[in-house]
Each structure stands twice: as C-alpha cells, then as structure tokens.
Design a protein around this motif. Sequence first.
Motif, PDB file in Angstrom:
ATOM      1  N   SER A 130      37.970  -3.305  26.104  1.00 36.21           N
ATOM      2  CA  SER A 130      39.351  -3.672  26.410  1.00 36.21           C
ATOM      3  C   SER A 130      40.250  -3.517  25.187  1.00 36.21           C
ATOM      4  N   ALA A 131      39.755  -3.960  24.026  1.00 37.50           N
ATOM      5  CA  ALA A 131      40.556  -3.864  22.805  1.00 37.50           C
ATOM      6  C   ALA A 131      40.778  -2.406  22.412  1.00 37.50           C
ATOM      7  N   LYS A 132      39.731  -1.613  22.495  1.00 36.05           N
ATOM      8  CA  LYS A 132      39.840  -0.194  22.131  1.00 36.05           C
ATOM      9  C   LYS A 132      40.812   0.529  23.054  1.00 36.05           C
ATOM     10  N   LYS A 133      40.832   0.130  24.315  1.00 35.43           N
ATOM     11  CA  LYS A 133      41.711   0.760  25.304  1.00 35.43           C
ATOM     12  C   LYS A 133      43.179   0.612  24.942  1.00 35.43           C
ATOM     13  N   ILE A 134      43.522  -0.497  24.274  1.00 33.01           N
ATOM     14  CA  ILE A 134      44.928  -0.714  23.909  1.00 33.01           C
ATOM     15  C   ILE A 134      45.193  -0.359  22.439  1.00 33.01           C
ATOM     16  N   GLY A 135      44.289   0.440  21.866  1.00 34.89           N
ATOM     17  CA  GLY A 135      44.545   1.007  20.552  1.00 34.89           C
ATOM     18  C   GLY A 135      44.146   0.167  19.364  1.00 34.89           C
ATOM     19  N   ILE A 136      43.262  -0.798  19.562  1.00 33.72           N
ATOM     20  CA  ILE A 136      42.843  -1.689  18.466  1.00 33.72           C
ATOM     21  C   ILE A 136      41.477  -1.236  17.940  1.00 33.72           C
ATOM     22  N   LYS A 137      41.335  -1.213  16.631  1.00 35.29           N
ATOM     23  CA  LYS A 137      40.083  -0.750  16.022  1.00 35.29           C
ATOM     24  C   LYS A 137      38.975  -1.771  16.230  1.00 35.29           C
ATOM     25  N   VAL A 138      37.799  -1.280  16.626  1.00 36.83           N
ATOM     26  CA  VAL A 138      36.630  -2.142  16.849  1.00 36.83           C
ATOM     27  C   VAL A 138      35.425  -1.545  16.135  1.00 36.83           C
ATOM     28  N   PRO A 139      34.399  -2.342  15.866  1.00 36.52           N
ATOM     29  CA  PRO A 139      33.191  -1.811  15.210  1.00 36.52           C
ATOM     30  C   PRO A 139      32.375  -0.958  16.178  1.00 36.52           C
ATOM     31  N   VAL A 140      31.662   0.006  15.644  1.00 37.57           N
ATOM     32  CA  VAL A 140      30.700   0.757  16.447  1.00 37.57           C
ATOM     33  C   VAL A 140      29.593  -0.212  16.853  1.00 37.57           C
ATOM     34  N   THR A 141      29.301  -0.266  18.143  1.00 39.85           N
ATOM     35  CA  THR A 141      28.409  -1.309  18.661  1.00 39.85           C
ATOM     36  C   THR A 141      27.512  -0.740  19.757  1.00 39.85           C
ATOM     37  N   ILE A 142      26.277  -1.182  19.810  1.00 40.30           N
ATOM     38  CA  ILE A 142      25.400  -0.866  20.939  1.00 40.30           C
ATOM     39  C   ILE A 142      24.744  -2.155  21.426  1.00 40.30           C
ATOM     40  N   THR A 143      24.456  -2.198  22.717  1.00 39.88           N
ATOM     41  CA  THR A 143      23.665  -3.280  23.307  1.00 39.88           C
ATOM     42  C   THR A 143      22.493  -2.617  24.010  1.00 39.88           C
ATOM     43  N   THR A 144      21.279  -2.963  23.606  1.00 38.35           N
ATOM     44  CA  THR A 144      20.132  -2.234  24.122  1.00 38.35           C
ATOM     45  C   THR A 144      18.837  -3.023  23.950  1.00 38.35           C
ATOM     46  N   ASN A 145      17.814  -2.611  24.700  1.00 41.65           N
ATOM     47  CA  ASN A 145      16.450  -3.083  24.441  1.00 41.65           C
ATOM     48  C   ASN A 145      15.528  -1.886  24.230  1.00 41.65           C
ATOM     49  N   ASP A 146      16.128  -0.743  23.854  1.00 42.15           N
ATOM     50  CA  ASP A 146      15.385   0.476  23.570  1.00 42.15           C
ATOM     51  C   ASP A 146      15.177   0.591  22.051  1.00 42.15           C
ATOM     52  N   PRO A 147      13.947   0.455  21.571  1.00 43.43           N
ATOM     53  CA  PRO A 147      13.685   0.499  20.121  1.00 43.43           C
ATOM     54  C   PRO A 147      14.153   1.791  19.461  1.00 43.43           C
ATOM     55  N   GLU A 148      14.051   2.914  20.181  1.00 44.39           N
ATOM     56  CA  GLU A 148      14.480   4.194  19.609  1.00 44.39           C
ATOM     57  C   GLU A 148      15.977   4.181  19.317  1.00 44.39           C
ATOM     58  N   GLU A 149      16.754   3.601  20.221  1.00 49.66           N
ATOM     59  CA  GLU A 149      18.203   3.524  20.016  1.00 49.66           C
ATOM     60  C   GLU A 149      18.538   2.668  18.805  1.00 49.66           C
ATOM     61  N   VAL A 150      17.799   1.569  18.646  1.00 52.11           N
ATOM     62  CA  VAL A 150      18.035   0.677  17.510  1.00 52.11           C
ATOM     63  C   VAL A 150      17.717   1.389  16.207  1.00 52.11           C
ATOM     64  N   SER A 151      16.605   2.089  16.163  1.00 52.91           N
ATOM     65  CA  SER A 151      16.213   2.807  14.946  1.00 52.91           C
ATOM     66  C   SER A 151      17.240   3.870  14.585  1.00 52.91           C
ATOM     67  N   LYS A 152      17.704   4.630  15.567  1.00 53.06           N
ATOM     68  CA  LYS A 152      18.721   5.662  15.311  1.00 53.06           C
ATOM     69  C   LYS A 152      20.022   5.033  14.828  1.00 53.06           C
ATOM     70  N   PHE A 153      20.386   3.898  15.428  1.00 50.66           N
ATOM     71  CA  PHE A 153      21.620   3.213  15.044  1.00 50.66           C
ATOM     72  C   PHE A 153      21.525   2.718  13.602  1.00 50.66           C
ATOM     73  N   ALA A 154      20.367   2.184  13.236  1.00 47.50           N
ATOM     74  CA  ALA A 154      20.168   1.676  11.876  1.00 47.50           C
ATOM     75  C   ALA A 154      20.233   2.814  10.858  1.00 47.50           C
ATOM     76  N   GLU A 155      19.719   3.988  11.217  1.00 45.68           N
ATOM     77  CA  GLU A 155      19.736   5.130  10.313  1.00 45.68           C
ATOM     78  C   GLU A 155      21.144   5.683  10.104  1.00 45.68           C
ATOM     79  N   SER A 156      21.987   5.556  11.136  1.00 48.20           N
ATOM     80  CA  SER A 156      23.328   6.143  11.074  1.00 48.20           C
ATOM     81  C   SER A 156      24.389   5.197  10.525  1.00 48.20           C
ATOM     82  N   ASN A 157      24.005   3.956  10.222  1.00 47.17           N
ATOM     83  CA  ASN A 157      24.946   2.988   9.668  1.00 47.17           C
ATOM     84  C   ASN A 157      24.354   2.362   8.410  1.00 47.17           C
ATOM     85  N   GLN A 158      25.172   2.240   7.380  1.00 41.64           N
ATOM     86  CA  GLN A 158      24.698   1.743   6.100  1.00 41.64           C
ATOM     87  C   GLN A 158      24.180   0.307   6.195  1.00 41.64           C
ATOM     88  N   LYS A 159      24.885  -0.518   6.958  1.00 41.70           N
ATOM     89  CA  LYS A 159      24.477  -1.910   7.136  1.00 41.70           C
ATOM     90  C   LYS A 159      24.757  -2.310   8.573  1.00 41.70           C
TER      91      LYS A 159
END
Length: 304
Positions: A130-159
């Motif tokens: 909703s916030a992004k839709k009206i032009g407000i900056k938000v953090p890159v975020t995922i919600t998942t229970n897939d370990p592969e997605e978590v590992s890829k996300f951790a590799e692509s973000n410094q912290k």
Amino acid sequence: MIHLILGNPKDIHVSHLTEALKERDSIVFHLNSRLLPVKLKAAWNSQIQNCYFTLTDGYKLRIEDIHSIFLRRISDPCVPSLGNSKQERIAFDDSMTTLRVILKSSPAFWVNNWEVSYRIHEEKPLQLVSAKKIGIKVPVTITTNDPEEVSKFAESNQKVIFKPVCGGAWTQTLTSYHLEPARLNLALKISPVTFQEYIPGTNIRTYVIDKSVYSAEVKSESVDFRKDKSCELIPFDLPDNICQQSLSIAKELGLVWTAIDWRLTPDNEYVFLEANSNPLFLYFERKTGFPITNELVTLLTKKY
C-alpha cells in the motif's frame, strides 16, 4: 455521550483513556470479549434497536446508543471445555461471529475499524504494498518458508533482519547461525517468516490522530527499539512532505489513529517500515509532552 472501549479495563491504556473521557462528561463502558459467552451476554436482532450486550454488572448496553468505539484489543472468546475439539471450535466460531455481527451493526464511529485493524495487524506485509503504491519508499522484503529463497535473499543484501509475519516477537538480525541449513529448514517448517533488508539510520516514530501528526526520534542501538528500556524519545520536526506522507499512509490503510515507524537514513531519506493500528502511546506521551490523549478524546467525542 456513550463510548465503548474494547479491551480489558485493567489495561493501563484502557483505564487512562476511560478517565480522560469521563473528564469530558462522557459515559464509558468496557467490553472484554474474552468473557463471551460465559460472563458476557449478547443478542443480535434484525431490528437494530434490539441489539445489545449485557455486561458483567447486568447493564444492558444497546449498540444504537454508542457514540464511538475505541478498539484497544479484541481477545478470543473463552468457551467452556466440552471435551470435544470440533464442538469447541463451533462454539468459538459462533461466539466470535455473534460478537462481530453485533459490533458491526453499530452506527458508532470506530477508532479504528475492526476489519481495517485486523487487516493491518494480521497482514503486515501488505502495508508495504500500500505504501509503495502511493510513492513511499519501503525496504526490500520477502515473506517465505522456502530456505532457498532465504539464502538467496541473504546473499543479495549486506545485512538482513527477520521478524514474525504478523508480530508477537522481537525483530532480530539474520546471522550465519540462523542460516545453518538444518536450523533454517527446521525453523521454516514451523512457519513462514518475514525477512527484510536492514535500513541503517535513525528510528522515527510518528503518531497520526485524525489530521494531527506528532513525531519523535527514538535513540537506540537495538535492532528493535521496543526492547530497549534505555531508549530516548526526543520530539522531532518531521518535514512537511513526510508529514503529508504520514497522513497519506493512514488514509490509504483506512486508519484514523496509528503509529508509523520510519528509518531516516544517513542520506536523509525516509523509509517506511510499518504502521500499527493499535499502538501504545502513554510512554511516548509522557516522554515527549505531545497531547496524544487529548487528541484521542477529541476524536472520540466529535459529532459525526
């Protein structure tokens, strides 16, 4: 003027707001939904004037007499033990549905609307959409229970930080300990988790009450300042454009009362983290001197 506060009267926010409303010559009732169906009686009728709750002191509160409703907390009804899980589930569903039907039949003004409050609290990731839709900056975020997605996300973000999807526990920093495959697989088999890029900078908490906006800088070294008992709250002049964004977020989410958490980055950029539809406010008010209580009472006693 009659007001209904949904929540336990022993809650300090409930008792505080009750006293503030009474100082405005208001009549205040409390409804603790946990007392349904054993200690709290309820009746719905297609003739709305006959819908009511019979409170624990025997008072029959008709919903058409309620001017405003403040939603502090709706607890699950406490049905008697029946020795049969299916029957208990039916009894629970019937109690909750009766509560919902009666309250939603009320013409009272809500702070905040039940459906909106539920959606905002229980479906927190959608706030970012909703916030992004009206032009407000938000953090890159995922919600998942897939370990592969978590590992890829951790590799692509410094912290990376992680937290429950709908709240109830502290935000933590993702470490190699959490990413150990056996541990990560086990954790994600219990439930999905929200993972988010860490945004460096300063915590800013902004309260929106109707058209009023109050902000404070939260000085804390903790990833989750809520568990930092030594954190400082310093009144903060939010730029006009971010004040307007705060009002826009509240409007987009359907809230007349909310606390918004921002991160102010070293590059002086504001990043929206989340909005709370049922925020605590007494500590904030005491530390900053902002008239949160007075604003809430004015909103609840306003003529609609």
